[in-house]
Design a protein around this motif. Structure first.
Motif, PDB file in Angstrom:
ATOM      1  N   ILE A 117      -8.714  -1.783  -6.536  1.00 27.99           N
ATOM      2  CA  ILE A 117      -8.427  -2.581  -5.341  1.00 27.99           C
ATOM      3  C   ILE A 117      -8.459  -1.691  -4.102  1.00 27.99           C
ATOM      4  N   PHE A 118      -8.582  -2.326  -2.942  1.00 35.18           N
ATOM      5  CA  PHE A 118      -8.704  -1.636  -1.659  1.00 35.18           C
ATOM      6  C   PHE A 118      -7.701  -2.216  -0.679  1.00 35.18           C
ATOM      7  N   CYS A 119      -7.018  -1.362   0.084  1.00 36.79           N
ATOM      8  CA  CYS A 119      -6.119  -1.825   1.138  1.00 36.79           C
ATOM      9  C   CYS A 119      -6.965  -2.433   2.253  1.00 36.79           C
ATOM     10  N   ASP A 120      -6.481  -3.523   2.818  1.00 37.52           N
ATOM     11  CA  ASP A 120      -7.201  -4.224   3.882  1.00 37.52           C
ATOM     12  C   ASP A 120      -6.962  -3.593   5.259  1.00 37.52           C
ATOM     13  N   LYS A 121      -6.079  -2.575   5.328  1.00 37.28           N
ATOM     14  CA  LYS A 121      -5.744  -1.984   6.618  1.00 37.28           C
ATOM     15  C   LYS A 121      -6.150  -0.506   6.718  1.00 37.28           C
ATOM     16  N   CYS A 122      -5.957   0.261   5.652  1.00 35.99           N
ATOM     17  CA  CYS A 122      -6.251   1.695   5.712  1.00 35.99           C
ATOM     18  C   CYS A 122      -7.292   2.072   4.649  1.00 35.99           C
ATOM     19  N   ALA A 123      -7.460   3.328   4.418  1.00 40.70           N
ATOM     20  CA  ALA A 123      -8.498   3.806   3.498  1.00 40.70           C
ATOM     21  C   ALA A 123      -8.041   3.893   2.046  1.00 40.70           C
ATOM     22  N   TRP A 124      -6.777   3.528   1.743  1.00 39.13           N
ATOM     23  CA  TRP A 124      -6.309   3.645   0.368  1.00 39.13           C
ATOM     24  C   TRP A 124      -7.082   2.725  -0.562  1.00 39.13           C
ATOM     25  N   ASN A 125      -7.392   3.221  -1.740  1.00 36.55           N
ATOM     26  CA  ASN A 125      -7.949   2.392  -2.798  1.00 36.55           C
ATOM     27  C   ASN A 125      -7.585   3.045  -4.116  1.00 36.55           C
ATOM     28  N   GLY A 126      -7.463   2.236  -5.142  1.00 36.63           N
ATOM     29  CA  GLY A 126      -7.092   2.755  -6.449  1.00 36.63           C
ATOM     30  C   GLY A 126      -6.846   1.619  -7.417  1.00 36.63           C
ATOM     31  N   GLU A 127      -6.262   1.964  -8.549  1.00 41.22           N
ATOM     32  CA  GLU A 127      -5.994   0.954  -9.564  1.00 41.22           C
ATOM     33  C   GLU A 127      -4.812   0.078  -9.145  1.00 41.22           C
ATOM     34  N   ALA A 128      -4.899  -1.180  -9.504  1.00 43.29           N
ATOM     35  CA  ALA A 128      -3.848  -2.136  -9.141  1.00 43.29           C
ATOM     36  C   ALA A 128      -2.486  -1.702  -9.670  1.00 43.29           C
ATOM     37  N   SER A 129      -2.469  -0.981 -10.781  1.00 42.05           N
ATOM     38  CA  SER A 129      -1.195  -0.540 -11.343  1.00 42.05           C
ATOM     39  C   SER A 129      -0.407   0.353 -10.392  1.00 42.05           C
ATOM     40  N   LYS A 130      -1.074   0.961  -9.412  1.00 41.82           N
ATOM     41  CA  LYS A 130      -0.405   1.839  -8.452  1.00 41.82           C
ATOM     42  C   LYS A 130       0.500   1.065  -7.500  1.00 41.82           C
ATOM     43  N   ILE A 131       0.240  -0.221  -7.300  1.00 42.66           N
ATOM     44  CA  ILE A 131       1.087  -1.021  -6.409  1.00 42.66           C
ATOM     45  C   ILE A 131       1.896  -2.062  -7.150  1.00 42.66           C
ATOM     46  N   MET A 132       1.548  -2.343  -8.395  1.00 39.52           N
ATOM     47  CA  MET A 132       2.273  -3.365  -9.173  1.00 39.52           C
ATOM     48  C   MET A 132       3.486  -2.732  -9.826  1.00 39.52           C
ATOM     49  N   CYS A 179       0.845  -1.185   0.000  1.00 39.01           N
ATOM     50  CA  CYS A 179       0.000   0.000   0.000  1.00 39.01           C
ATOM     51  C   CYS A 179       0.890   1.248   0.000  1.00 39.01           C
ATOM     52  N   PRO A 180       0.595   2.208  -0.876  1.00 35.75           N
ATOM     53  CA  PRO A 180       1.412   3.422  -0.912  1.00 35.75           C
ATOM     54  C   PRO A 180       1.242   4.310   0.322  1.00 35.75           C
ATOM     55  N   TYR A 181       0.197   4.110   1.122  1.00 31.65           N
ATOM     56  CA  TYR A 181      -0.017   4.915   2.331  1.00 31.65           C
ATOM     57  C   TYR A 181       0.553   4.261   3.580  1.00 31.65           C
ATOM     58  N   CYS A 182       0.172   3.002   3.829  1.00 38.75           N
ATOM     59  CA  CYS A 182       0.535   2.373   5.101  1.00 38.75           C
ATOM     60  C   CYS A 182       1.549   1.234   4.971  1.00 38.75           C
ATOM     61  N   GLY A 183       1.836   0.785   3.756  1.00 35.42           N
ATOM     62  CA  GLY A 183       2.808  -0.280   3.555  1.00 35.42           C
ATOM     63  C   GLY A 183       2.268  -1.689   3.731  1.00 35.42           C
ATOM     64  N   HIS A 184       0.981  -1.811   4.034  1.00 37.91           N
ATOM     65  CA  HIS A 184       0.352  -3.128   4.225  1.00 37.91           C
ATOM     66  C   HIS A 184       0.380  -3.900   2.904  1.00 37.91           C
ATOM     67  N   GLN A 185       0.414  -5.216   2.960  1.00 33.79           N
ATOM     68  CA  GLN A 185       0.506  -6.033   1.752  1.00 33.79           C
ATOM     69  C   GLN A 185      -0.720  -6.911   1.515  1.00 33.79           C
ATOM     70  N   ARG A 186      -1.830  -6.595   2.192  1.00 30.58           N
ATOM     71  CA  ARG A 186      -3.089  -7.317   1.960  1.00 30.58           C
ATOM     72  C   ARG A 186      -4.098  -6.345   1.372  1.00 30.58           C
ATOM     73  N   PHE A 187      -4.799  -6.815   0.361  1.00 30.43           N
ATOM     74  CA  PHE A 187      -5.775  -6.004  -0.357  1.00 30.43           C
ATOM     75  C   PHE A 187      -7.018  -6.836  -0.629  1.00 30.43           C
ATOM     76  N   TYR A 188      -8.038  -6.186  -1.168  1.00 33.99           N
ATOM     77  CA  TYR A 188      -9.217  -6.927  -1.619  1.00 33.99           C
ATOM     78  C   TYR A 188      -9.831  -6.233  -2.821  1.00 33.99           C
ATOM     79  N   VAL A 189     -10.594  -7.006  -3.567  1.00 32.44           N
ATOM     80  CA  VAL A 189     -11.385  -6.489  -4.682  1.00 32.44           C
ATOM     81  C   VAL A 189     -12.837  -6.802  -4.374  1.00 32.44           C
TER      82      VAL A 189
END
Length: 68
Positions: free
Chosen positions: A52-67, A3-13
């Protein structure tokens, strides 16, 4: 991938047919790994444009932002 905000590595769609149904995945191994309890036929395709959505914080956006 993290995640670009919190660094968490779990997401969901969200399910395209039911926005209250979600599919969680982990990126800690460097690739997308969906939770094992999700049936293989139900796993959605995640591409650069998938929302996609971060499983820990409020970040969400296109998968390309983390890939990267």
């Amino acid at each position: 991938m993290k995640c670009p905000y919190c660094g968490h590595q779990r997401f969901y769609v969200k399910d395209s047919e039911d926005e209250f149904e979600t599919f969680s995945f982990d990126c800690s191994a460097g690739s997308i790994c969906f939770d094992p309890e999700i049936a293989k036929d139900d796993i959605p395709e995640v591409s650069d444009g998938t929302h996609i959505f971060c499983d820990k914080c409020a970040w969400n956006g296109e998968a390309s932002k983390i890939m990267k």
